[in-house]
Design a protein around this motif. Structure first.
Motif, mmCIF file in Angstrom:
data_model
loop_
_atom_site.group_PDB
_atom_site.id
_atom_site.type_symbol
_atom_site.label_atom_id
_atom_site.label_comp_id
_atom_site.label_asym_id
_atom_site.label_seq_id
_atom_site.Cartn_x
_atom_site.Cartn_y
_atom_site.Cartn_z
ATOM 1 N N LEU A 57 44.554 26.870 -14.633
ATOM 2 C CA LEU A 57 43.859 27.617 -13.594
ATOM 3 C C LEU A 57 44.310 27.159 -12.213
ATOM 4 O O LEU A 57 44.602 27.978 -11.337
ATOM 5 C CB LEU A 57 42.349 27.448 -13.742
ATOM 6 N N ASN A 58 44.384 25.857 -12.007
ATOM 7 C CA ASN A 58 44.828 25.340 -10.706
ATOM 8 C C ASN A 58 46.277 25.720 -10.424
ATOM 9 O O ASN A 58 46.641 25.994 -9.286
ATOM 10 C CB ASN A 58 44.627 23.831 -10.629
ATOM 11 N N HIS A 59 47.115 25.750 -11.452
ATOM 12 C CA HIS A 59 48.502 26.189 -11.282
ATOM 13 C C HIS A 59 48.529 27.664 -10.865
ATOM 14 O O HIS A 59 49.288 28.051 -9.977
ATOM 15 C CB HIS A 59 49.282 25.962 -12.570
ATOM 16 N N ALA A 60 47.690 28.476 -11.491
ATOM 17 C CA ALA A 60 47.620 29.902 -11.139
ATOM 18 C C ALA A 60 47.132 30.084 -9.708
ATOM 19 O O ALA A 60 47.619 30.961 -8.980
ATOM 20 C CB ALA A 60 46.705 30.644 -12.111
ATOM 21 N N LYS A 61 46.182 29.252 -9.283
ATOM 22 C CA LYS A 61 45.714 29.324 -7.892
ATOM 23 C C LYS A 61 46.856 29.022 -6.928
ATOM 24 O O LYS A 61 47.030 29.700 -5.926
ATOM 25 C CB LYS A 61 44.578 28.321 -7.662
ATOM 26 N N GLY A 62 47.633 27.991 -7.241
ATOM 27 C CA GLY A 62 48.771 27.650 -6.385
ATOM 28 C C GLY A 62 49.793 28.768 -6.336
ATOM 29 O O GLY A 62 50.307 29.105 -5.261
ATOM 30 N N ASP A 63 50.090 29.371 -7.486
ATOM 31 C CA ASP A 63 51.041 30.485 -7.525
ATOM 32 C C ASP A 63 50.527 31.670 -6.712
ATOM 33 O O ASP A 63 51.282 32.325 -5.992
ATOM 34 C CB ASP A 63 51.303 30.940 -8.969
ATOM 35 N N THR A 64 49.232 31.933 -6.810
ATOM 36 C CA THR A 64 48.634 33.057 -6.070
ATOM 37 C C THR A 64 48.723 32.815 -4.573
ATOM 38 O O THR A 64 49.118 33.699 -3.812
ATOM 39 C CB THR A 64 47.163 33.241 -6.487
ATOM 40 N N ILE A 65 48.401 31.605 -4.155
ATOM 41 C CA ILE A 65 48.458 31.285 -2.726
ATOM 42 C C ILE A 65 49.889 31.377 -2.217
ATOM 43 O O ILE A 65 50.153 31.943 -1.143
ATOM 44 C CB ILE A 65 47.861 29.890 -2.465
ATOM 45 N N SER A 68 38.881 35.771 -11.563
ATOM 46 C CA SER A 68 38.967 34.749 -12.607
ATOM 47 C C SER A 68 39.883 33.603 -12.191
ATOM 48 O O SER A 68 39.719 32.475 -12.658
ATOM 49 C CB SER A 68 39.461 35.361 -13.921
ATOM 50 N N VAL A 69 40.826 33.868 -11.300
ATOM 51 C CA VAL A 69 41.728 32.809 -10.839
ATOM 52 C C VAL A 69 40.997 31.857 -9.895
ATOM 53 O O VAL A 69 41.293 30.671 -9.849
ATOM 54 C CB VAL A 69 42.965 33.423 -10.141
ATOM 55 N N MET A 70 40.031 32.371 -9.163
ATOM 56 C CA MET A 70 39.364 31.564 -8.159
ATOM 57 C C MET A 70 38.116 30.850 -8.678
ATOM 58 O O MET A 70 37.445 30.161 -7.930
ATOM 59 C CB MET A 70 39.004 32.432 -6.952
ATOM 60 N N GLN A 71 37.813 30.980 -9.958
ATOM 61 C CA GLN A 71 36.635 30.292 -10.493
ATOM 62 C C GLN A 71 36.871 28.785 -10.544
ATOM 63 O O GLN A 71 38.008 28.327 -10.615
ATOM 64 C CB GLN A 71 36.272 30.826 -11.868
ATOM 65 N N ASP A 72 35.790 28.039 -10.495
ATOM 66 C CA ASP A 72 35.886 26.582 -10.579
ATOM 67 C C ASP A 72 36.164 26.162 -12.014
ATOM 68 O O ASP A 72 35.841 26.877 -12.959
ATOM 69 C CB ASP A 72 34.580 25.934 -10.116
ATOM 70 N N CYS A 73 36.749 24.994 -12.155
ATOM 71 C CA CYS A 73 36.970 24.432 -13.483
ATOM 72 C C CYS A 73 35.633 24.009 -14.079
ATOM 73 O O CYS A 73 34.711 23.627 -13.355
ATOM 74 C CB CYS A 73 37.881 23.210 -13.400
ATOM 75 N N LEU A 74 35.572 24.064 -15.387
ATOM 76 C CA LEU A 74 34.381 23.578 -16.079
ATOM 77 C C LEU A 74 34.365 22.066 -16.025
ATOM 78 O O LEU A 74 35.411 21.421 -15.914
ATOM 79 C CB LEU A 74 34.390 24.052 -17.534
ATOM 80 N N GLY A 75 33.198 21.487 -16.108
ATOM 81 C CA GLY A 75 33.078 20.033 -16.081
ATOM 82 C C GLY A 75 33.469 19.426 -17.416
ATOM 83 O O GLY A 75 33.863 20.116 -18.355
ATOM 84 N N GLY A 77 39.288 22.120 -22.251
ATOM 85 C CA GLY A 77 38.783 22.394 -20.908
ATOM 86 C C GLY A 77 39.700 21.849 -19.831
ATOM 87 O O GLY A 77 39.948 22.512 -18.810
ATOM 88 N N LEU A 78 40.218 20.647 -20.044
ATOM 89 C CA LEU A 78 41.155 20.059 -19.090
ATOM 90 C C LEU A 78 42.430 20.898 -18.992
ATOM 91 O O LEU A 78 42.922 21.179 -17.898
ATOM 92 C CB LEU A 78 41.501 18.621 -19.483
ATOM 93 N N GLY A 79 42.959 21.319 -20.137
ATOM 94 C CA GLY A 79 44.168 22.152 -20.134
ATOM 95 C C GLY A 79 43.938 23.475 -19.424
ATOM 96 O O GLY A 79 44.776 23.927 -18.634
ATOM 97 N N ASP A 80 42.777 24.086 -19.669
ATOM 98 C CA ASP A 80 42.443 25.340 -18.984
ATOM 99 C C ASP A 80 42.365 25.123 -17.479
ATOM 100 O O ASP A 80 42.833 25.952 -16.694
ATOM 101 C CB ASP A 80 41.108 25.893 -19.491
ATOM 102 N N CYS A 81 41.785 23.999 -17.072
ATOM 103 C CA CYS A 81 41.647 23.692 -15.645
ATOM 104 C C CYS A 81 43.015 23.501 -14.986
ATOM 105 O O CYS A 81 43.261 23.998 -13.891
ATOM 106 C CB CYS A 81 40.786 22.442 -15.473
ATOM 107 N N VAL A 82 43.895 22.794 -15.657
ATOM 108 C CA VAL A 82 45.246 22.577 -15.114
ATOM 109 C C VAL A 82 45.965 23.917 -14.956
ATOM 110 O O VAL A 82 46.572 24.188 -13.919
ATOM 111 C CB VAL A 82 46.053 21.615 -16.020
#
Length: 80
Positions: free
Chosen positions: A67-75, A29-36, A60-65
């Motif tokens: 999600l991208n923060h979670a991706k950065g933390d995971t990496i 779920s962390v690696m999914q793309d943001c919704l348009g 949707g924008l807030g969820d995307c932000v």
């Protein structure tokens, strides 16, 4: 006296090589793309519908932000 030269050539494994490395797991779920963005229909849009669509888009924008923060933390956690 017995010679210990034969023991010197044997290599002793380091402690680091004996400890298994943890496997990295990234939740899919962390690696999914943001919704348009939310599509605005090509017709008259009432103020209530416009407000609802705008709110949906902002969520949707807030969820995307997040999600991208979670991706950065995971990496960052996997790099350490």
């Amino acid at each position: 006296m017995a010679s210990l030269q034969g023991c010197q050539s044997a290599s002793t494994p380091s402690v680091d090589s004996l400890v298994p490395k943890p496997t990295a797991h990234v939740d899919p779920s962390v690696m999914q793309d943001c919704l348009g963005v939310v599509d605005i229909p090509h017709r008259f849009v009432s103020t209530d519908e416009e407000t609802r669509l705008h709110a949906e888009d902002r969520r949707g924008l807030g969820d995307c932000v997040r999600l991208n923060h979670a991706k950065g933390d995971t990496i960052q956690a996997l790099v350490k």
